[in-house]
Design an enzyme around this catalytic site. Structure first.
Site, PDB file in Angstrom:
ATOM      1  N   SER A  36       1.155  -0.904  -0.310  1.00  0.00           N
ATOM      2  CA  SER A  36       0.022  -0.051  -0.147  1.00  0.00           C
ATOM      3  C   SER A  36       0.397   1.201  -0.205  1.00  0.00           C
ATOM      4  CB  SER A  36      -1.034  -0.095   1.292  1.00  0.00           C
ATOM      5  OG  SER A  36      -1.304   1.792   1.603  1.00  0.00           O
ATOM      6  N   TYR A  44      -0.767  10.548 -13.729  1.00  0.00           N
ATOM      7  CA  TYR A  44       0.340  10.400 -12.900  1.00  0.00           C
ATOM      8  C   TYR A  44       1.349  11.286 -12.933  1.00  0.00           C
ATOM      9  CZ  TYR A  44       2.214   6.307 -10.218  1.00  0.00           C
ATOM     10  OH  TYR A  44       3.749   5.643  -8.991  1.00  0.00           O
TER      11      TYR A  44
END
Lengths: 533, 533
Positions: free
Chosen positions: A122, A447
């Protein structure tokens, strides 16, 4: 062996090349690295476990250190500094859904917090234990990593939820199939984690996001076992899969995942082209996407990212020749690199490539072909390692991302980049660049990568990051973007979720979580910022 | 004018051809029609409205008759017999989301039941008022039928939820776009109804199911306005769209729908081919689907449906020639008709068609081409009218459908057909035939049509249908199929929903409904069989 305080296997090392260092120094100034803590020192800090003994739970300090943090920048700084914060009180690695069931019932009965754990990759604080009175059990699916069943006729594979990317593909490849889900975290992230966080892979254009792959499976919830049958399509009520997708451990522990697979493609190449500038590049890739040409991947780097990639590639002479060649062909300083994947049957692929080339040339772009495409392919899972190479020289790198409609792509990107530049503080420079990597007829992901210098302490470095991250997140939602296109919400993005879901949408998510887990024992703090609401 | 007791506009009439009648008589025996009730007689039965006067609500008897029932077979029998059962106490036709809000707040405050109403085309009892003490308000979105916005760059159109198919396409066509959603009910069904019931159109292979088109929108719920922004893709938590999709009025009233549209295709044809038998046909269409050839439509009729379609087509001489030609080419009595759509750019379409032809020939199939494809296209929305033609001669037609994985397609179809054959009772014959019309790499929908004779009373005819429908539904779920691939759950399918969702899945749906509408005032009885659970 897997690094305890960074990315991947310690045998893999990709140091920053001298030309890259010079480039960064010219942009950001020289930097000094901060001192790393030793594993032994961190292990020594781990407090006594508050869990009662259980045959499936390991409470030894080192395993608790190794499951305390993910891969967000705050996680990285915590591990490097040795100030890890909270540790789980124990880690269980069950081997069956039945064991997960037992552990969950045991934990729920004792008011223990449970954090489901896949690959620990994560970047949004999904798996970090929080402070509080209740003991924390991290429930790792690592040992549930097998292909359980493959229905070739219906192209459905059933995996243990803890199966990581390489084991997914390896177990399918022998039988002639692929899942085709390749997030940058692929080396470590797991099929269950992909579902829980709504992951998207590099070739989502062909294979779909995990939402399109996830056909059904099994979730152990506090109320019992939720089984979702794999049905090709249904009009029967709300889709339970889409509630499990993105549930981030709040509703239960995903133990089995049925995914839609495809036969290995006959052929696959990655191709590179350049467009003279950003506006042309965006029009070109939007046109390619909206034409529904079935490419497997399409991405475009803005001029700064294009420049940076070529700089970091090494091969100075080659790159210099390339720059000159492209300049002659009309792609100068503002040029943008476009990478695309052509995957499938041989004849279809030939036609697709020809069609792409036509469109690229018509837009004033220049095809370079497979050589640079192969480079991309070789290093497609390498980016997470780059943080190490930079860190050693005192630089920090992080990324953030969103998705917006085409109408907002350029304005959102510009504002996102500016937000981090404006918020480093202390007059620090930030090196910022961006690509679009998941393109849809409706819009695109954005991004953004940013590199900055460490401050002279961990605290100040974290503070610098927090200021930039907040500004970036505020900018994303101000432009109508999602707070995450592919990283999930976790704890780090939770404050911004309400901008996407609205008050009513948030209430629906709260209703679901509170109904399933009334005492908030499953990964509290994820998705919903304040569980007392 | 729209028929009050049947399908579509009364100007459209497609009587059964003599050859069709002879064919049915040979299969089922001669039949006698039941007597139809007159509108005036039904209007006279409408009781006094229990609603207080409201400027937006019409309580006149005829509008209440016209909104009392959908298009299921029990609805049809109710309208034809004149025993309609329950009527709404009034019908509102608001023009704005604000008016919907006002009506909803007013109704919730007064313990009035609210039934959201789109085109009234449900075949699963979605919009039928139930008995009970509480007055019933049918909230029709019919006047909210405009294209509100079109973002051409992002290919997003915003419609009032009550916009029916023809108005969707007409308003887009002028601007060069199409939604491409063509369910058989297209003439009357609405964009909001498609979302509420998870509709799927004939060309879902190209344009997607409504799930893939529905990008966001606005829902008025008892707790407030739920706004879902149109974001191309997101990893931020459970997807609220997928909770609204299939919510069938239980969570709120959908007032605005944002859908993904595409430019009108350069070219479109529908083609017909034949395969020598079912097994070959299924292998062929599965191969075509799993090859990901971007066809816009693909369907295959089983031998009985093929025979029936060709019989009902009229043109006896032509059809006889066709049979003989196909027999010579290896497609005899067991032949199966395959229809496919080729839509898109001219060059792509040429390649697609060539690729299909190659595969069809390799499988021993015979291409017929566009002539029969045009026939299909001309009559693509005509099926709902056929009930009229049959009814006049004393025959009843109904359909049911599911979707299963490829592994189960043939066994499920065979059992589904047998279930209705075995359950007509009284030694009655049933004429049953099936096609696959929505094909996915994972599996296929199965759509079965059955024709039987009216009994000598409405009651017995309904009873006959109920027995067959129950057997069919039991068979569907016993084979792992969804209780509905494209018709939704409504009240008629609610008893079988638990087989797909499981106990935990049902509980999640209940939680959602109960949280949003604690006093069960929104379309109670839909989705969840027993609201007192």
């Amino acid at each position: 062996m897997r690094r305890w305080n960074g990315w991947g296997d310690s045998a893999n090392d990709y140091p920053l090349k001298p030309s890259g260092l010079t480039f960064l120094q010219s942009r950001l100034g020289k930097a000094s690295p901060l001192q790393d803590a030793e594993l032994a020192a961190v292990v020594a800090k781990v407090p006594k476990s508050r869990l009662h003994a259980h045959p499936l739970i390991d409470t030894s300090p080192e395993i608790r250190v190794r499951h305390a943090r993910g891969q967000s920048l705050p996680d990285w700084l915590a591990m490097r500094s040795g100030d890890v914060g909270h540790f789980p009180d124990g880690v269980a690695e069950p081997e069956t859904s039945q064991q997960v069931r037992e552990l969950l019932d045991w934990a729920i009965g004792q008011e223990i917090i449970v954090i489901p754990y896949g690959g620990g990759t994560s970047v949004a604080g999904h798996i970090n234990p929080q402070g509080g009175d209740k003991p924390v059990l991290t429930l790792s699916l690592a040992r549930m990593n097998s292909l359980i069943d493959l229905d070739k006729e219906s192209q459905i594979a059933t995996f243990g939820a803890g199966t990581p990317g390489p084991l997914v593909e390896q177990q399918l490849k022998g039988k002639g199939y692929t899942l085709g889900h390749f997030p940058q975290s692929w080396e470590l992230s797991t099929v269950g984690g992909w579902v829980a966080s709504r992951s998207s892979g590099q070739q989502s254009m062909r294979y779909g996001r995990i939402e399109q792959m996830f056909a059904g499976g099994k979730v152990e919830t506090p109320r019992g076992t939720l089984e979702i049958p794999a049905i090709p399509a249904s009009s029967a009520g709300p889709d339970i899969r889409e509630i499990v997708l993105g549930s981030e451990g709040r509703l239960g522990v995903i133990t089995e995942v049925k995914v839609r697979v495809t036969p290995l493609p006959e052929t696959e190449t990655f191709q590179v082209a350049f467009a003279p500038n950003w506006d042309v590049a965006v029009e070109l890739v939007r046109g390619l996407t909206q034409s529904r040409l079935p490419l497997s991947m399409l991405r475009v780097s803005n001029p700064e990212e294009t420049r940076t990639h070529l700089m970091l590639a090494g091969h100075e002479k080659m790159v210099s020749l390339l720059h000159r060649y492209l300049a002659v062909r009309g792609c100068g300083d503002r040029k943008c690199m476009i990478t695309f994947g052509v995957t499938g049957e041989r004849s279809q692929s030939r036609q697709m490539l020809a069609s792409c080339k036509r469109r690229i040339r018509a837009a004033g772009g220049v095809m370079i072909g497979e050589l640079l495409g192969k480079k991309w392919e070789e290093s497609r899972f390498r980016s997470p390692y780059l943080r190490h190479g930079l860190w050693e020289h005192g630089y920090v790198v992080d990324t953030f991302e969103t998705a917006v409609n085409w109408k907002q792509v350029t304005s959102a990107m510009t504002a996102m980049e500016q937000a981090v530049r404006d918020n480093a503080g202390d007059g620090e420079e930030v090196h910022v660049f961006t690509h679009l990597s998941h393109l849809y007829p409706q819009g695109s992901s954005i991004y953004t990568t940013y590199v900055f210098r460490c401050s002279d302490s961990y605290e100040k470095t974290l503070k610098r990051w927090q200021t930039m991250k907040k500004a970036a997140s505020d900018t994303v939602v101000a432009h109508g973007g999602t707070i995450s296109h592919q990283h999930g919400v976790g704890r780090d993005h939770a404050p911004w979720l309400k901008h996407e879901k609205g008050a009513q949408g948030m209430q629906i998510i709260k209703d679901l979580v509170h109904a399933m887990d009334p005492r908030q024992q499953l990964n509290p703090g994820c998705l919903l910022q304040d569980d007392q609401d």
